[in-house]
Design an enzyme around this catalytic site. Structure first.
Site, PDB file in Angstrom:
ATOM      1  N   SER A 193       0.807  -1.222   0.000  1.00  0.00           N
ATOM      2  CA  SER A 193       0.000   0.000   0.000  1.00  0.00           C
ATOM      3  C   SER A 193       0.843   1.277   0.000  1.00  0.00           C
ATOM      4  CB  SER A 193      -0.935   0.019   1.205  1.00  0.00           C
ATOM      5  OG  SER A 193      -0.171   0.027   2.383  1.00  0.00           O
ATOM      6  N   ASP A 434      -2.987   7.025  11.886  1.00  0.00           N
ATOM      7  CA  ASP A 434      -2.217   6.321  10.861  1.00  0.00           C
ATOM      8  C   ASP A 434      -0.894   7.057  10.679  1.00  0.00           C
ATOM      9  OD1 ASP A 434      -1.035   5.358   8.563  1.00  0.00           O
ATOM     10  OD2 ASP A 434      -2.816   5.522   7.297  1.00  0.00           O
ATOM     11  N   HIS A 437       1.131   5.503   6.449  1.00  0.00           N
ATOM     12  CA  HIS A 437       0.928   6.005   5.083  1.00  0.00           C
ATOM     13  C   HIS A 437       1.196   7.506   5.028  1.00  0.00           C
ATOM     14  CE1 HIS A 437      -1.289   2.254   5.541  1.00  0.00           C
ATOM     15  NE2 HIS A 437      -0.729   2.022   4.386  1.00  0.00           N
TER      16      HIS A 437
END
Ligand SMILES: *[C@@H]1O[C@H](CO)[C@@H](O)[C@H](O)[C@H]1NC(C)=O
Ligand SMILES: *[C@@H]1O[C@H](CO)[C@@H](O)[C@H](O)[C@H]1NC(C)=O
Ligand SMILES: *[C@@H]1O[C@H](CO)[C@@H](O)[C@H](O)[C@H]1NC(C)=O
Ligand SMILES: *[C@@H]1O[C@H](CO)[C@@H](O)[C@H](O)[C@H]1NC(C)=O
Ligand SMILES: *[C@@H]1O[C@H](CO)[C@@H](O)[C@H](O)[C@H]1NC(C)=O
Ligand SMILES: *[C@@H]1O[C@H](CO)[C@@H](O)[C@H](O)[C@H]1NC(C)=O
Ligand SMILES: *[C@@H]1O[C@H](CO)[C@@H](O)[C@H](O)[C@H]1NC(C)=O
Ligand SMILES: *[C@@H]1O[C@H](CO)[C@@H](O)[C@H](O)[C@H]1NC(C)=O
Length: 455
Positions: A193, A434, A437
């Protein structure tokens, strides 16, 4: 069809994130546990799970055989791994190697070595006149995982940083020139990802100059393709988090209790990526979640071997390197490898005594020697060793150090979360931030600018 893109809201989630969040939330209260988990386990950076998609009903037994395919790659394994696969039993890793012969007699010099200066050593400079290179809301392919402003991030400072190498300047990003470089070519990002984020960044950087009726995006799948007609060019993403074949190769449903991989087969993914002209690979965070299980192609009884993440990654890198060595004509294909994407899970690493993570961080780290513990040095050494055998066939985009500084670049709480967050969590933002990312526009745009320098 483009329309499907924004609607398929479950495309890019990183569920693993949720996994991290659970760990994170339970340990943030407990210093001892922080250091423990910290040393031994990183959290999945990946994910992309889609809780809403319907499971495919296909059930594959590991032990049925399929017709052999003809290929220059090693003999195709008898059965295909998928998310329903399981080991019949598991033993300790035997030390077995696939016995690849990776050529080392290349006479050419590495592509990047002609550079006068190290583009990856430098500092971030605030520049709100040239950056961001595109607006978040202008990119129809933006992911809800990464659209931080849309999800309420109040400070936009993270969008305004330019990377300034110490001894030279980067060539300015020029989208027309980039399309010219890609004319009649396929550019493919292959990985997890984080790599998908870089692919979305590239699509957002490039799409604006293509009229809406001259571009298209295929639905999310193992291979997802952005196409620009006028240039007969594509910018693609192949989901392949471990590079080798594994039980996590479903782009959507890969939240599994155990990771099973074939250390001696990249065929499943290579059969897709071999058609690309420019390849950009990454792999890292998936190897930081504890041990993995190896199922060798020659194993007929479903007996897996268990190995630690680093060992597993090395076997996978060797299988990948063998493909590069045997199949890449470096005059026809360009191959890049992106080094580890750093995480910012523990604010005490840049601010001793603090008890948070990337949440509410608004500026980069200034200490040029900063290196967080999420970027594993033994992994870096292993990657260097494998890449050094490939010499000129692979260029390294060493984004680790420059991204280490960007504690401000992560979505933290400003992204779409797929699971309902409890009131306890919501009242404690660090518990579900998060910090893996990257927001877009942001850090991955710079990774792509660096890629642009080498094309
Ligand atoms: C870690 O946290 C768990 C649950 O909060 C607790 O049971 C355990 O004693 C803590 N410490 C260590 C060293 O695991
Ligand atoms: C963490 O790793 C150390 C050695 O690296 C080991 O002694 C310890 O048991 C590990 N802890 C956990 C919880 O795995
Ligand atoms: C497999 O490849 C060989 C050599 O490339 C070829 O001669 C043979 O016909 C192929 N077999 C099949 C089943 O395609
Ligand atoms: C850029 O930043 C400076 C200093 O923070 C500010 O004064 C200026 O208004 C900003 N310009 C733009 C276009 O945002
Ligand atoms: C982003 O939007 C602002 C305001 O709408 C505009 O001034 C700016 O030129 C846009 N930037 C880009 C790169 O399109
Ligand atoms: C961008 O690249 C195109 C094509 O190579 C060139 O014609 C144009 O002058 C460049 N633009 C800038 C601002 O350098
Ligand atoms: C488009 O690009 C492909 C390579 O990706 C090439 O084989 C094909 O000939 C090109 N088509 C045209 C019309 O130029
Ligand atoms: C990437 O750069 C770091 C320093 O920032 C260095 O330690 C490491 O060896 C480099 N990795 C590779 C694969 O070149």
């Amino acid at each position: 069809m483009m329309q499907r893109w924004p609607k398929k809201k479950t495309q890019f989630p990183l569920i693993a994130l949720v996994f991290f969040v659970f760990i994170g939330s339970s340990i943030l209260y407990n210093e001892l546990n922080i250091s423990q988990i910290h040393q031994n386990q990183t959290h999945d950076g990946d994910g992309g799970d889609d809780d809403h998609s319907q499971p495919s009903l296909k059930q594959t037994s590991l032990f049925e055989s399929t017709a052999p395919l003809n290929h220059s790659l090693p003999k195709r394994p008898p059965v295909v791994l998928d998310r329903f696969s399981s080991c019949r039993s598991t033993v300790k890793y035997s030390g077995k190697k696939a016995g690849w012969v990776v050529g080392s007699s290349e006479s050419d010099i590495r592509r990047g070595s002609a550079e006068k200066c190290d583009l990856f050593s430098g500092r971030w400079v605030f520049d709100n006149t040239s950056y961001p290179l595109y607006n978040e809301s202008d990119c129809p392919y933006m992911s809800d995982q990464l659209a931080c402003h849309k999800h309420g991030r109040p400070d936009l400072g993270y969008q305004y940083w330019r990377w300034q190498p110490h001894n030279c300047n980067l060539k300015r990003w020029n989208v027309t020139e980039m399309w010219e470089k890609l004319r009649d070519k396929r550019l493919m990002f292959v990985g997890d990802s984080l790599n998908r984020g870089q692919w979305i960044s590239m699509v957002c950087l490039m799409q604006s100059v293509i009229p809406a009726d001259k571009r298209s995006m295929s639905p999310n799948a193992h291979l997802t393709i952005f196409r620009a007609e006028e240039y007969n060019a594509t910018v693609e993403f192949l989901w392949s988090p471990l590079l080798v074949e594994s039980n996590s190769d479903d782009p959507v449903n890969h939240r599994l209790d155990e990771r099973i991989m074939r250390p001696d087969s990249v065929h499943r993914h290579a059969s897709q990526w071999e058609h690309a002209d420019i390849l950009v690979f990454n792999t890292y965070l998936w190897w930081r979640q504890g041990s993995v299980k190896l199922l060798w192609s020659t194993e007929e009884n479903g007996v897996c071997e268990e190995i630690d993440g680093l060992g597993g990654m090395e076997l996978a890198m060797e299988a990948w390197a063998n493909w590069v060595a045997s199949s890449v004509d470096h005059l026809k294909k360009q191959v890049f490898f992106i080094t580890m994407s750093p995480t910012h899970l523990w604010s005490r690493e840049w601010e001793p005594g603090s008890e948070s993570n990337c949440y509410d961080e608004k500026t980069p780290i200034n200490d040029e020697s900063y290196w967080g513990s999420g970027s594993d040095l033994p992994t870096m050494r292993m990657v260097e060793k494998v890449l050094s055998r490939l010499k000129s066939k692979v260029s390294v985009l060493n984004i680790t150090q420059l991204s280490e500084y960007r504690k401000d670049g992560h979505p933290s709480i400003y992204r779409k979360f797929w699971e309902t967050l409890s009131p306890e969590k919501l009242s404690n933002p660090t518990s579900y931030s998060d910090c893996i990312h990257w927001c877009l526009p942001g850090v991955p745009d710079v990774w792509n600018e660096l890629l642009f320098q080498f094309l």
